[in-house]
Write a protein that holds these residues in place. Structure first.
Motif, PDB file in Angstrom:
ATOM      1  N   ILE A  75       0.826  -1.208   0.000  1.00 44.59           N
ATOM      2  CA  ILE A  75       0.000   0.000   0.000  1.00 44.59           C
ATOM      3  C   ILE A  75       0.861   1.260   0.000  1.00 44.59           C
ATOM      4  N   LYS A  76       2.013   1.212   0.647  1.00 44.49           N
ATOM      5  CA  LYS A  76       2.884   2.400   0.660  1.00 44.49           C
ATOM      6  C   LYS A  76       3.370   2.732  -0.748  1.00 44.49           C
ATOM      7  N   CYS A  79       0.357   4.256  -2.692  1.00 41.17           N
ATOM      8  CA  CYS A  79       0.112   5.619  -2.231  1.00 41.17           C
ATOM      9  C   CYS A  79       1.220   6.580  -2.656  1.00 41.17           C
ATOM     10  N   ARG A 129       0.446  10.759   7.811  1.00 41.11           N
ATOM     11  CA  ARG A 129       0.563   9.865   6.657  1.00 41.11           C
ATOM     12  C   ARG A 129       1.018   8.462   7.045  1.00 41.11           C
ATOM     13  N   LYS A 130       2.063   8.367   7.844  1.00 48.84           N
ATOM     14  CA  LYS A 130       2.591   7.042   8.206  1.00 48.84           C
ATOM     15  C   LYS A 130       1.595   6.221   9.009  1.00 48.84           C
ATOM     16  N   LEU A 133      -1.056   4.955   6.614  1.00 42.36           N
ATOM     17  CA  LEU A 133      -0.575   3.819   5.820  1.00 42.36           C
ATOM     18  C   LEU A 133      -0.525   2.539   6.645  1.00 42.36           C
ATOM     19  N   THR A 136      -4.053   1.304   7.204  1.00 36.21           N
ATOM     20  CA  THR A 136      -4.587   0.755   5.951  1.00 36.21           C
ATOM     21  C   THR A 136      -3.989  -0.617   5.678  1.00 36.21           C
ATOM     22  N   CYS A 156      -7.536   5.320   0.676  1.00 40.69           N
ATOM     23  CA  CYS A 156      -6.182   5.696   1.087  1.00 40.69           C
ATOM     24  C   CYS A 156      -5.391   6.268  -0.092  1.00 40.69           C
ATOM     25  N   SER A 157      -5.476   5.626  -1.247  1.00 36.58           N
ATOM     26  CA  SER A 157      -4.729   6.138  -2.399  1.00 36.58           C
ATOM     27  C   SER A 157      -5.299   7.483  -2.851  1.00 36.58           C
ATOM     28  N   PHE A 160      -3.886  10.098  -0.573  1.00 39.71           N
ATOM     29  CA  PHE A 160      -2.501  10.436  -0.906  1.00 39.71           C
ATOM     30  C   PHE A 160      -2.412  11.254  -2.196  1.00 39.71           C
TER      31      PHE A 160
END
Length: 170
Positions: A75-76, A79, A129-130, A133, A136, A156-157, A160
């Protein structure tokens, strides 16, 4: 029916990516290929297709010419790509294809379209943000239905992407 094929059947003639297309060399040269101003992730395929269509190209779905694109990313990573698209390439695409952009989900996630109070909410969320993520990633790792996981990733995306589009302003 895949999402892109459904969009195509509803009239979006640029619903596909350029992963597996055929185009006449003359058209490719007429539109000067891909726009090299798109140096970061996002919108280069859609820009290419829209410019080609403007110059008479037509694209169609052919079931026997499908390409399977397996993209298992964390996911990171997803994003990060959406952040880059919001920060770097969305503005160029929006300038080149404003009507098409307004019809996309990207437009709805673009912080430049938000009222001031919504941008303040993004500014407030940006330092988180972290943890977002992490949460999520944990949520999509749970034994939950795919549709739930898909919604979580989409939200989530999109967030971002909004963060990226916000960074142009602050």
């Amino acid at each position: 029916m895949t999402k892109r094929r459904l969009l195509y059947s509803k009239g979006d003639k640029a619903a596909f990516t350029t992963a597996n297309i055929m185009i006449k060399r003359k058209t490719f040269k007429t539109i000067s290929g891909f726009d090299e101003r798109f140096t970061k992730y996002g919108f280069e395929d859609k820009d290419f297709l829209l410019r080609a269509i403007k110059h008479g190209a037509s694209f169609s779905y052919t079931k026997d010419a499908q390409v399977s694109h397996s993209n298992l990313r964390a996911i990171k990573d997803v994003c990060a790509k959406m952040y880059d698209a919001g920060k770097y390439t969305s503005t160029l695409f929006k300038e080149q294809h404003p009507a098409y952009y307004r019809e996309t989900l990207f437009y709805k996630a673009d912080a430049s379209t938000y009222r001031a109070y919504a941008r303040y909410i993004l500014i407030f969320l940006y330092p988180m943000r972290k943890p977002i993520l992490l949460a999520t990633g944990l949520a999509i790792g749970l034994p939950t239905p795919y549709t739930f996981k898909k919604l979580i990733v989409k939200c989530c995306s999109g967030l971002f992407f909004a963060f990226g589009s916000l960074k142009k302003e602050i």
